[in-house]
Write an enzyme that holds these catalytic residues in place. Structure first.
Site, PDB file in Angstrom:
ATOM      1  N   HIS A 141      30.824  30.801  44.471  1.00 32.54           N
ATOM      2  CA  HIS A 141      31.208  30.732  43.164  1.00 32.54           C
ATOM      3  C   HIS A 141      32.415  31.126  42.973  1.00 32.54           C
ATOM      4  O   HIS A 141      33.274  31.455  43.823  1.00 32.54           O
ATOM      5  CB  HIS A 141      29.981  31.579  42.532  1.00 32.54           C
ATOM      6  N   GLY A 171      35.333  41.291  48.528  1.00 34.22           N
ATOM      7  CA  GLY A 171      35.455  41.648  46.979  1.00 34.22           C
ATOM      8  C   GLY A 171      34.898  42.987  46.732  1.00 34.22           C
ATOM      9  O   GLY A 171      34.097  43.748  47.389  1.00 34.22           O
ATOM     10  N   LYS A 201      32.874  43.739  44.311  1.00 35.68           N
ATOM     11  CA  LYS A 201      31.564  43.730  44.025  1.00 35.68           C
ATOM     12  C   LYS A 201      30.850  44.494  45.109  1.00 35.68           C
ATOM     13  O   LYS A 201      29.972  45.141  44.654  1.00 35.68           O
ATOM     14  CB  LYS A 201      31.387  42.058  43.731  1.00 35.68           C
ATOM     15  N   GLY A 246      33.589  34.067  42.222  1.00 37.01           N
ATOM     16  CA  GLY A 246      33.727  35.311  42.936  1.00 37.01           C
ATOM     17  C   GLY A 246      34.480  34.923  44.426  1.00 37.01           C
ATOM     18  O   GLY A 246      35.409  35.489  44.413  1.00 37.01           O
ATOM     19  N   HIS A 247      34.020  33.976  44.984  1.00 38.63           N
ATOM     20  CA  HIS A 247      34.357  33.698  46.408  1.00 38.63           C
ATOM     21  C   HIS A 247      35.844  33.025  45.911  1.00 38.63           C
ATOM     22  O   HIS A 247      36.740  33.179  46.780  1.00 38.63           O
ATOM     23  CB  HIS A 247      33.457  32.693  47.193  1.00 38.63           C
ATOM     24  N   GLY A 258      28.486  31.806  52.055  1.00 34.59           N
ATOM     25  CA  GLY A 258      28.203  30.454  51.477  1.00 34.59           C
ATOM     26  C   GLY A 258      27.730  30.496  50.005  1.00 34.59           C
ATOM     27  O   GLY A 258      27.586  31.530  49.378  1.00 34.59           O
ATOM     28  N   GLN A 302      30.380  47.947  51.068  1.00 31.06           N
ATOM     29  CA  GLN A 302      31.173  46.680  52.141  1.00 31.06           C
ATOM     30  C   GLN A 302      32.473  47.220  52.441  1.00 31.06           C
ATOM     31  O   GLN A 302      32.875  47.258  53.817  1.00 31.06           O
ATOM     32  CB  GLN A 302      30.419  45.430  51.815  1.00 31.06           C
ATOM     33  N   SER A 325      27.099  36.266  41.576  1.00 26.87           N
ATOM     34  CA  SER A 325      26.559  36.483  42.890  1.00 26.87           C
ATOM     35  C   SER A 325      25.621  35.268  43.234  1.00 26.87           C
ATOM     36  O   SER A 325      25.171  34.515  42.448  1.00 26.87           O
ATOM     37  CB  SER A 325      25.738  37.752  42.668  1.00 26.87           C
TER      38      SER A 325
HETATM   39  P1  AMP Z   1      28.695  37.078  50.079  1.00 24.42           P
HETATM   40  O1  AMP Z   1      28.872  35.308  50.336  1.00 24.42           O
HETATM   41  O2  AMP Z   1      28.017  37.201  49.014  1.00 24.42           O
HETATM   42  O3  AMP Z   1      28.501  37.505  51.372  1.00 24.42           O
HETATM   43  O4  AMP Z   1      30.197  37.310  49.593  1.00 24.42           O
HETATM   44  C1  AMP Z   1      31.500  36.967  50.445  1.00 24.42           C
HETATM   45  C2  AMP Z   1      32.663  37.741  49.650  1.00 24.42           C
HETATM   46  O5  AMP Z   1      32.836  37.443  48.321  1.00 24.42           O
HETATM   47  C3  AMP Z   1      32.535  39.325  49.690  1.00 24.42           C
HETATM   48  O6  AMP Z   1      33.561  40.069  50.090  1.00 24.42           O
HETATM   49  C4  AMP Z   1      31.970  39.641  48.229  1.00 24.42           C
HETATM   50  O7  AMP Z   1      32.326  40.797  47.996  1.00 24.42           O
HETATM   51  C5  AMP Z   1      32.934  38.770  47.674  1.00 24.42           C
HETATM   52  N1  AMP Z   1      32.270  38.409  46.321  1.00 24.42           N
HETATM   53  C6  AMP Z   1      30.871  38.246  45.859  1.00 24.42           C
HETATM   54  N2  AMP Z   1      30.666  38.024  44.924  1.00 24.42           N
HETATM   55  C7  AMP Z   1      31.958  38.489  44.149  1.00 24.42           C
HETATM   56  C8  AMP Z   1      32.396  38.574  42.803  1.00 24.42           C
HETATM   57  N3  AMP Z   1      31.533  38.373  41.652  1.00 24.42           N
HETATM   58  N4  AMP Z   1      33.608  39.103  42.478  1.00 24.42           N
HETATM   59  C9  AMP Z   1      34.552  39.244  43.393  1.00 24.42           C
HETATM   60  N5  AMP Z   1      34.000  39.021  44.832  1.00 24.42           N
HETATM   61  C10 AMP Z   1      32.945  38.710  45.146  1.00 24.42           C
END
Ligand code: AMP
Length: 281
Positions: free
Chosen positions: A34, A146, A148, A36-37, A31, A152, A184
């Site tokens: 942004h 991602g 990023k 990226g998501h 959640g 993982q 992030s």
């Molecule tokens: P998170 O909510 O931070 O656990 O991220 C969920 C998914 O979004 C994961 O697969 C992350 O790698 C991906 N993600 C988060 N930030 C970015 C980003 N800046 N660019 C690409 N993917 C992202």
């Protein structure tokens, strides 16, 4: 767009989609969405008939001294963004819906022993546990992660092979702010001064990318990267390392595909960034 907190409800929807012969894509997130998501969701939308986004701050991937309580949350905003991106269903469970304590967790192999696995020893077991559960709940054809979070991504790819999930894992490029900072959810912790200081990570990525090449020694790549970060008074290096792209084990030279990854604490916020290199990329 449907929203549910209930595993039974999502299973019912999945059953109906499968009966109609629809393909299902899953984007697992914690959640506070942004760009990226959004990039993962857009790619998922292109590739599949149905898009499911999970929005769940997974407690078991946080260590005892980490930021589980402080982790930013805004489900209303997430929901609106997902709706605008054509998501079919958001799965937003409470922790009690996902975990009966005590519970079994997935154990990660040696891919856990370097990079973030050292500082965050319970992290990847917790990630794999929730991702395996989501895979079993949603039964997607494809799941989107991602680059990023490169370690993982490598671990999830390995889990899919080792635990025989019939799911294609799709890796998506890092999305950055205009000034280079990787997007992030944790960027929200940074005050204006720290936000500026955090640019040392993407600058370090550029420094590394400028010198890497076939057969180049790790130190040749890593030394200018460390220098860039060490020049920033608000930044402290957790690690800056070059590892084999598949095994995550340290390598001395860029002979095959490698991942150059870093974790840096800026103020009190731990940020990560990376780049991958291979001869044909
Ligand atoms: P998170 O909510 O931070 O656990 O991220 C969920 C998914 O979004 C994961 O697969 C992350 O790698 C991906 N993600 C988060 N930030 C970015 C980003 N800046 N660019 C690409 N993917 C992202």
């Amino acid at each position: 767009m449907q929203e549910t907190k209930a595993i039974a409800e999502i299973r019912k929807a999945v059953k109906a989609w499968k009966q109609e012969g629809k393909t299902i894509g899953l984007v697992p997130t914690m959640g506070f969405l942004h760009e990226g998501h959004a990039s993962l969701i857009k790619k998922c939308r292109e590739d599949n008939d149905v898009v499911v986004v999970s929005d769940f701050v997974n407690p078991v991937q946080f260590g005892p001294a980490e930021d589980l309580e402080a982790y930013p949350r805004d489900f209303g905003r997430d929901s609106a963004l997902c709706e605008s991106l054509g998501v079919d269903m958001i799965f937003h469970p409470e922790p009690a819906e996902m975990y009966n304590d005590p519970h079994i967790t997935v154990q990660v192999d040696t891919l856990n022993e370097t990079l973030c696995g050292v500082t965050r020893p319970v992290h990847f077991g917790g990630v794999c546990t929730v991702v395996a559960k989501l895979f079993n709940i949603v039964s997607p054809d494809r799941a989107y992660f991602g680059e990023k979070d490169a370690q993982q991504l490598a671990i999830v790819k390995k889990m899919v092979i080792d635990l025989n999930f019939d799911i294609t894992i799709v890796g998506c490029p890092i999305v950055r702010e205009a000034d280079g900072l990787a997007r992030s959810s944790r960027n929200t912790y940074l005050n204006p001064e720290e936000r500026q200081a955090a640019l040392c990570l993407s600058r370090a990525v550029k420094k590394g990318q400028a010198v890497i090449g076939a057969g180049v020694e790790g130190e040749t790549v890593l030394a200018p990267m460390r220098q860039e970060i060490e020049a920033e008074p608000l930044a402290t290096i957790d690690y800056v390392q070059m590892v084999d792209a598949l095994t995550m084990q340290p390598v001395a030279r860029a002979d095959g595909p490698v991942l150059v990854a870093m974790a840096v604490v800026v103020g009190k916020t731990r940020l990560i960034d990376n780049f991958s290199w291979s001869q044909d990329r």
